[in-house]
Design a protein around this motif. Structure first.
Motif, PDB file in Angstrom:
ATOM      1  N   TYR A 142       6.865  16.593  13.304  1.00 26.54           N
ATOM      2  CA  TYR A 142       7.804  17.112  12.274  1.00 26.54           C
ATOM      3  C   TYR A 142       7.749  15.969  11.053  1.00 26.54           C
ATOM      4  N   PRO A 143       6.406  15.948  10.235  1.00 28.41           N
ATOM      5  CA  PRO A 143       6.474  15.246   9.195  1.00 28.41           C
ATOM      6  C   PRO A 143       7.160  15.770   8.075  1.00 28.41           C
ATOM      7  N   ASN A 144       7.494  14.889   6.820  1.00 32.23           N
ATOM      8  CA  ASN A 144       8.171  15.568   5.923  1.00 32.23           C
ATOM      9  C   ASN A 144       7.232  16.434   5.312  1.00 32.23           C
ATOM     10  N   PRO A 145       7.634  17.804   5.131  1.00 34.33           N
ATOM     11  CA  PRO A 145       6.615  19.044   4.428  1.00 34.33           C
ATOM     12  C   PRO A 145       6.352  18.605   3.104  1.00 34.33           C
ATOM     13  N   GLU A 146       6.833  17.905   2.459  1.00 30.34           N
ATOM     14  CA  GLU A 146       6.380  17.610   1.032  1.00 30.34           C
ATOM     15  C   GLU A 146       6.707  18.822   0.075  1.00 30.34           C
ATOM     16  N   PRO A 147       7.852  19.653   0.045  1.00 31.50           N
ATOM     17  CA  PRO A 147       7.772  20.710  -0.621  1.00 31.50           C
ATOM     18  C   PRO A 147       7.461  20.787  -2.090  1.00 31.50           C
ATOM     19  N   ASN A 161       8.544  22.930  12.333  1.00 30.91           N
ATOM     20  CA  ASN A 161       9.268  23.694  12.310  1.00 30.91           C
ATOM     21  C   ASN A 161       9.106  24.628  11.138  1.00 30.91           C
ATOM     22  N   ILE A 162       8.267  24.543  10.406  1.00 30.75           N
ATOM     23  CA  ILE A 162       7.741  25.039   9.187  1.00 30.75           C
ATOM     24  C   ILE A 162       6.560  26.156   9.212  1.00 30.75           C
ATOM     25  N   ALA A 163       6.758  27.310   9.323  1.00 35.52           N
ATOM     26  CA  ALA A 163       5.405  28.132   9.644  1.00 35.52           C
ATOM     27  C   ALA A 163       4.484  28.022   8.505  1.00 35.52           C
ATOM     28  N   GLU A 164       4.863  28.020   7.379  1.00 34.92           N
ATOM     29  CA  GLU A 164       4.094  27.842   5.999  1.00 34.92           C
ATOM     30  C   GLU A 164       3.193  26.567   6.294  1.00 34.92           C
ATOM     31  N   TYR A 165       3.717  25.489   6.514  1.00 37.13           N
ATOM     32  CA  TYR A 165       3.127  24.408   6.904  1.00 37.13           C
ATOM     33  C   TYR A 165       2.023  24.287   7.929  1.00 37.13           C
ATOM     34  N   ILE A 166       2.477  24.951   9.240  1.00 36.33           N
ATOM     35  CA  ILE A 166       1.166  25.064  10.156  1.00 36.33           C
ATOM     36  C   ILE A 166       0.172  25.887   9.637  1.00 36.33           C
ATOM     37  N   ALA A 167       0.727  27.199   9.043  1.00 38.28           N
ATOM     38  CA  ALA A 167      -0.565  28.184   8.449  1.00 38.28           C
ATOM     39  C   ALA A 167      -1.516  27.275   7.632  1.00 38.28           C
ATOM     40  N   GLU A 168      -1.010  26.522   6.794  1.00 42.15           N
ATOM     41  CA  GLU A 168      -1.647  25.790   5.544  1.00 42.15           C
ATOM     42  C   GLU A 168      -2.618  24.733   6.294  1.00 42.15           C
ATOM     43  N   ALA A 169      -1.955  24.107   7.494  1.00 46.08           N
ATOM     44  CA  ALA A 169      -3.011  23.091   8.176  1.00 46.08           C
ATOM     45  C   ALA A 169      -3.909  23.855   8.880  1.00 46.08           C
ATOM     46  N   GLU A 170      -3.791  25.077   9.532  1.00 49.81           N
ATOM     47  CA  GLU A 170      -4.810  25.838  10.075  1.00 49.81           C
ATOM     48  C   GLU A 170      -5.895  26.068   9.227  1.00 49.81           C
ATOM     49  N   GLN A 171      -5.522  26.688   7.887  1.00 52.64           N
ATOM     50  CA  GLN A 171      -6.569  26.806   6.851  1.00 52.64           C
ATOM     51  C   GLN A 171      -7.427  25.378   6.657  1.00 52.64           C
ATOM     52  N   LYS A 172      -6.838  24.564   6.476  1.00 55.62           N
ATOM     53  CA  LYS A 172      -7.613  23.530   6.072  1.00 55.62           C
ATOM     54  C   LYS A 172      -8.471  23.000   6.986  1.00 55.62           C
ATOM     55  N   LEU A 173      -8.045  23.120   8.471  1.00 56.41           N
ATOM     56  CA  LEU A 173      -8.885  22.773   9.571  1.00 56.41           C
ATOM     57  C   LEU A 173     -10.165  23.762   9.737  1.00 56.41           C
ATOM     58  N   ILE A 174     -10.058  24.900   9.287  1.00 56.18           N
ATOM     59  CA  ILE A 174     -10.935  25.878   9.420  1.00 56.18           C
ATOM     60  C   ILE A 174     -12.010  25.501   8.045  1.00 56.18           C
ATOM     61  N   GLU A 224      15.031  27.913  15.639  1.00 56.87           N
ATOM     62  CA  GLU A 224      13.799  27.731  14.696  1.00 56.87           C
ATOM     63  C   GLU A 224      12.769  27.826  15.390  1.00 56.87           C
ATOM     64  N   LEU A 225      11.657  28.539  14.924  1.00 58.78           N
ATOM     65  CA  LEU A 225      10.351  28.583  15.684  1.00 58.78           C
ATOM     66  C   LEU A 225       9.620  27.145  15.585  1.00 58.78           C
ATOM     67  N   CYS A 226       9.328  26.473  16.441  1.00 54.90           N
ATOM     68  CA  CYS A 226       8.670  25.360  16.329  1.00 54.90           C
ATOM     69  C   CYS A 226       7.320  25.311  17.008  1.00 54.90           C
ATOM     70  N   GLN A 227       6.292  24.946  16.079  1.00 57.66           N
ATOM     71  CA  GLN A 227       4.943  25.230  16.357  1.00 57.66           C
ATOM     72  C   GLN A 227       4.052  23.883  16.511  1.00 57.66           C
ATOM     73  N   GLN A 228       3.041  23.834  17.086  1.00 58.33           N
ATOM     74  CA  GLN A 228       2.176  22.543  17.097  1.00 58.33           C
ATOM     75  C   GLN A 228       0.720  22.831  16.933  1.00 58.33           C
ATOM     76  N   LEU A 229      -0.279  21.808  16.321  1.00 61.03           N
ATOM     77  CA  LEU A 229      -1.598  22.328  16.514  1.00 61.03           C
ATOM     78  C   LEU A 229      -2.144  21.001  17.344  1.00 61.03           C
ATOM     79  N   ILE A 230      -3.012  21.240  18.151  1.00 65.39           N
ATOM     80  CA  ILE A 230      -3.740  20.188  18.919  1.00 65.39           C
ATOM     81  C   ILE A 230      -4.829  20.133  18.430  1.00 65.39           C
ATOM     82  N   ILE A 231      -5.387  19.209  17.621  1.00 66.41           N
ATOM     83  CA  ILE A 231      -6.716  19.153  16.694  1.00 66.41           C
ATOM     84  C   ILE A 231      -7.768  18.263  17.760  1.00 66.41           C
ATOM     85  N   THR A 232      -8.758  18.564  18.163  1.00 68.07           N
ATOM     86  CA  THR A 232      -9.908  17.823  18.863  1.00 68.07           C
ATOM     87  C   THR A 232     -11.005  17.436  17.934  1.00 68.07           C
TER      88      THR A 232
END
Length: 222
Positions: A101-106, A137-150, A180-188
């Motif tokens: 749950y880092p600061n999402p830096e909006p 807990n911010i869906a847009e934050y997770i979605a952006e992180a997914e995009q960067k990982l790919i 709220e929807l909370c999600q996590q990315l497990i990056i390897t």
């Protein structure tokens, strides 16, 4: 997409900085009052966890609770995470990073973890097969992180929905209680993954010329 070079040699050591053992460790960035750090170290006595928190009041609260619980494998650190990591950690030393749950830096998306050149340095400190857990807990934050990982970091990951009963941090408890929807990315980090900092040792004891030489000829991260 080119990755801008992180200027590790410009990082000054945190105040009252002390080196740590080069043994394998886990690291939590932004540990807050230490709820997850205390829980993880208690459940994993065979692993050493360094829990970094920049805010003095929160770090003091974590330290106070740590004194009460007494986990020998937990080391709270009051410092800004980036310079501490540059000065303290060896390449491929870390088994797990936790960024919960880092600061999402909006208003400053460039400061989000996977948008920063520093993320490449973070990857250089991770063992092959090691993981980074990023929760929000911010869906847009997770979605952006997914995009960067790919597209940028080219790393394998798993996305998980965090169970409603989870209670790793005070923020997590609050968000889940709100529904709220909370999600996590497990990056390897896979075998053969390279960064421009794989041979970059902590800055302590190096001359300015040595530090600059290490970053003078960057290679593209694969």
């Amino acid at each position: 997409m080119p990755i801008r070079q992180f200027q590790a040699q410009r990082m000054h050591a945190p105040r009252d900085f002390q080196m740590i053992s080069p043994d394998p460790i886990c690291v939590e960035i932004g540990a807050g009052k230490g709820k997850h750090a205390l829980l993880f170290s208690g459940q994993n006595p065979e692993k050493k966890l360094v829990a970094i928190e920049r805010t003095r009041e929160k770090c003091l609260a974590m330290h106070k609770q740590h004194v009460l619980e007494g986990q020998a494998n937990l080391q709270p650190i009051h410092a800004d995470a980036m310079p501490w990591i540059v000065h303290a950690l060896n390449p491929a030393q870390v088994q797990q990073f936790f960024i919960l749950y880092p600061n999402p830096e909006p208003h400053n998306p460039a400061q989000r973890w996977l948008n920063m050149p520093f993320f490449e340095f973070l990857l250089s400190r991770l063992q092959v097969g090691g993981t980074i857990t990023l929760a929000s807990n911010i869906a847009e934050y997770i979605a952006e992180a997914e995009q960067k990982l790919i597209e940028v970091w080219k790393l394998p990951f798993v996305k998980e929905v965090i169970a409603e009963t989870s209670a790793r941090t005070h923020f997590e408890i609050k968000y889940l209680q709100r529904g709220e929807l909370c999600q996590q990315l497990i990056i390897t980090k896979p075998e053969g993954y390279r960064t421009r900092f794989d041979d970059f040792m902590p800055l302590q004891g190096q001359s300015a010329a040595q530090q600059i030489a290490l970053t003078a000829a960057p290679e593209k991260a694969e």
